[in-house]
Design an enzyme around this catalytic site. Structure first.
Site, PDB file in Angstrom:
ATOM      1  N   TYR A  33       0.788  -1.258   0.110  1.00 29.48           N
ATOM      2  CA  TYR A  33       0.144   0.021   0.088  1.00 29.48           C
ATOM      3  C   TYR A  33       0.821   1.242  -0.153  1.00 29.48           C
ATOM      4  O   TYR A  33       1.899   1.299   0.253  1.00 29.48           O
ATOM      5  CB  TYR A  33      -0.974  -0.056   1.094  1.00 29.48           C
ATOM      6  CG  TYR A  33      -0.258   0.320   2.468  1.00 29.48           C
ATOM      7  CD1 TYR A  33       0.471  -0.447   3.228  1.00 29.48           C
ATOM      8  CD2 TYR A  33      -0.584   1.563   3.221  1.00 29.48           C
ATOM      9  CE1 TYR A  33       1.096  -0.149   4.341  1.00 29.48           C
ATOM     10  CE2 TYR A  33      -0.102   2.141   4.372  1.00 29.48           C
ATOM     11  CZ  TYR A  33       0.693   0.963   5.043  1.00 29.48           C
ATOM     12  OH  TYR A  33       1.332   1.224   6.401  1.00 29.48           O
ATOM     13  N   LYS A 146       6.236  -1.752   2.031  1.00 26.19           N
ATOM     14  CA  LYS A 146       5.162  -1.114   2.880  1.00 26.19           C
ATOM     15  C   LYS A 146       3.800  -2.258   2.249  1.00 26.19           C
ATOM     16  O   LYS A 146       3.079  -1.834   1.501  1.00 26.19           O
ATOM     17  CB  LYS A 146       4.904   0.318   2.121  1.00 26.19           C
ATOM     18  CG  LYS A 146       4.074   0.936   2.872  1.00 26.19           C
ATOM     19  CD  LYS A 146       4.240   2.566   2.660  1.00 26.19           C
ATOM     20  CE  LYS A 146       3.246   3.576   3.189  1.00 26.19           C
ATOM     21  NZ  LYS A 146       3.181   3.578   4.757  1.00 26.19           N
ATOM     22  N   GLU A 179      11.486   3.057  14.684  1.00 25.96           N
ATOM     23  CA  GLU A 179      10.528   3.938  14.183  1.00 25.96           C
ATOM     24  C   GLU A 179       9.359   3.696  14.981  1.00 25.96           C
ATOM     25  O   GLU A 179       9.381   2.762  15.687  1.00 25.96           O
ATOM     26  CB  GLU A 179      10.465   3.555  12.684  1.00 25.96           C
ATOM     27  CG  GLU A 179       9.797   2.208  12.387  1.00 25.96           C
ATOM     28  CD  GLU A 179       9.654   2.009  10.845  1.00 25.96           C
ATOM     29  OE1 GLU A 179       9.398   3.051  10.063  1.00 25.96           O
ATOM     30  OE2 GLU A 179       9.609   0.547  10.535  1.00 25.96           O
ATOM     31  N   LEU A 203      10.715   1.562   7.727  1.00 26.57           N
ATOM     32  CA  LEU A 203      10.128   1.917   6.020  1.00 26.57           C
ATOM     33  C   LEU A 203      11.002   3.102   5.753  1.00 26.57           C
ATOM     34  O   LEU A 203      11.350   4.301   6.575  1.00 26.57           O
ATOM     35  CB  LEU A 203       8.826   2.400   6.432  1.00 26.57           C
ATOM     36  CG  LEU A 203       8.263   2.673   5.002  1.00 26.57           C
ATOM     37  CD1 LEU A 203       7.792   1.490   4.405  1.00 26.57           C
ATOM     38  CD2 LEU A 203       6.858   3.269   5.404  1.00 26.57           C
TER      39      LEU A 203
HETATM   40  C1  LIG Z   1       5.946   2.143  10.023  1.00 22.15           C
HETATM   41  C2  LIG Z   1       5.927   3.363   9.224  1.00 22.15           C
HETATM   42  N1  LIG Z   1       7.179   4.048   9.155  1.00 22.15           N
HETATM   43  C3  LIG Z   1       7.353   5.114   8.575  1.00 22.15           C
HETATM   44  C4  LIG Z   1       6.239   5.905   7.936  1.00 22.15           C
HETATM   45  C5  LIG Z   1       6.388   7.201   7.314  1.00 22.15           C
HETATM   46  O1  LIG Z   1       6.279   7.211   5.995  1.00 22.15           O
HETATM   47  P1  LIG Z   1       5.988   8.350   5.035  1.00 22.15           P
HETATM   48  O2  LIG Z   1       6.686   9.570   5.475  1.00 22.15           O
HETATM   49  O3  LIG Z   1       6.320   7.787   3.629  1.00 22.15           O
HETATM   50  O4  LIG Z   1       4.679   8.524   5.106  1.00 22.15           O
HETATM   51  C6  LIG Z   1       5.063   5.263   7.838  1.00 22.15           C
HETATM   52  C7  LIG Z   1       3.979   5.764   7.113  1.00 22.15           C
HETATM   53  O5  LIG Z   1       2.905   5.224   6.805  1.00 22.15           O
HETATM   54  C8  LIG Z   1       4.824   3.895   8.350  1.00 22.15           C
HETATM   55  O6  LIG Z   1       3.944   3.054   8.353  1.00 22.15           O
END
Ligand SMILES: Cc1ncc(COP(=O)(O)O)c(C=O)c1O
Length: 280
Positions: A33, A146, A179, A203
């Site tokens: 996603y 993701k 994270e 991520l």
């Molecule tokens: C586990 C995780 N880390 C980091 C992020 C941040 O990613 P982004 O800056 O691309 O939204 C997300 C966003 O959904 C996430 O689910």
């Protein structure tokens, strides 16, 4: 401003969009996603999100999905909905097939999307900062993809809420800070913004990358390196980054006050600059 769904080429109201019960996303979490936001009627970092979507699809050995077709579908849905501050959720599953672990032959990936108004974070949270707990990371070994397999993130977020805090931060068994449940995390130590390097354990956040680039532009020292909970508790500032989270200060973690417990100047500057860029 209609909330709409996209279902394999068709655009319809969200409550009318249905997927078959043998969709592999539903039965195995065999789906990836993205979530893209718009500001003032313009999608922010669309190409970066499409890059990451391709990377996730390749990481799970999906049959090829046309990037151009996905881009076109996103833009059509966005145009139809006419929502200025939109959140577009895109999900692609491997397909629909009788339940069997092995990849099925000859099935088509299923592409679904929804578009809604973004639910903004409360202004008091941005002004005063959020709170968090740390939790040992119990996710799988490919958090860089993701995928919709988010149960550990769901359980961790719920545990945070039950503890009366905003979010949970995943930490390795050795104490390395990774994270949060839906955002990346940075600390500021000796004036340097520090965040976990890109490994399979986090991520590759789009906002994380934008913030690193902003630091370089603003002459704020920035470093992608491992840091542990003692550095987190002793940081001058800490903040989360994410598409909807943007740059969100965290002022208390596991009951430790971060810095002076107020939103720090680096966090405030990065959030302000990010906002300017996104609405520009
Ligand atoms: C586990 C995780 N880390 C980091 C992020 C941040 O990613 P982004 O800056 O691309 O939204 C997300 C966003 O959904 C996430 O689910």
């Amino acid at each position: 401003m209609p909330e709409l769904a996209y279902l394999n080429g068709e655009i319809l109201p969200i409550d009318k969009a249905q997927v078959p019960i043998e969709d592999r996303g539903y039965q195995f979490g065999d789906a990836v996603y993205e979530f893209i936001a718009s500001y003032n009627g313009r999608l922010f970092c669309l190409e970066e999100h499409l890059d990451r979507l391709e990377r996730s699809l390749n990481g799970l050995f999906f049959p090829s999905v046309s990037r151009e077709a996905v881009r076109k579908a996103v833009l059509t849905l966005f145009e139809k909905a006419e929502i200025q501050r939109a959140g577009i959720y895109i999900q692609i599953s491997r397909g629909v097939s009788p339940r069997n672990h092995a990849f099925p032959d000859g099935v088509r990936p299923q592409i679904v999307m929804t578009i809604r108004e973004v639910e903004e974070k409360p202004p008091e949270l941005r002004k005063n900062g959020a709170t968090a707990i740390t939790l040992e990371d119990f996710r799988w070994g490919r958090c860089d993809l993701k995928t919709v397999q988010l149960l550990p993130n769901v359980l961790a977020k719920q545990k945070a809420l039950a503890a009366g805090v905003f979010d949970a931060i995943f930490v390795s068994s050795e104490g390395v800070v990774r994270e949060a449940t839906s955002s990346n995390i940075c600390i500021v130590a000796d004036g340097t913004v520090i965040t976990h390097p890109l490994t399979p354990q986090i991520l590759p956040g789009i906002t994380r990358k934008v913030v690193i680039d902003l630091c370089r532009e603003l002459d704020i020292p920035v470093s992608e390196r491992f840091f542990k909970t003692d550095a987190l508790y002793g940081a001058e500032e800490s903040f989360l980054t994410g598409t909807v989270t943007e740059v969100l200060p965290i002022v208390t973690i596991d009951r430790h006050r971060i810095g002076d417990g107020q939103v720090g100047p680096v966090t405030a500057k990065l959030h302000e600059t990010l906002r300017q860029r996104s609405i520009a």
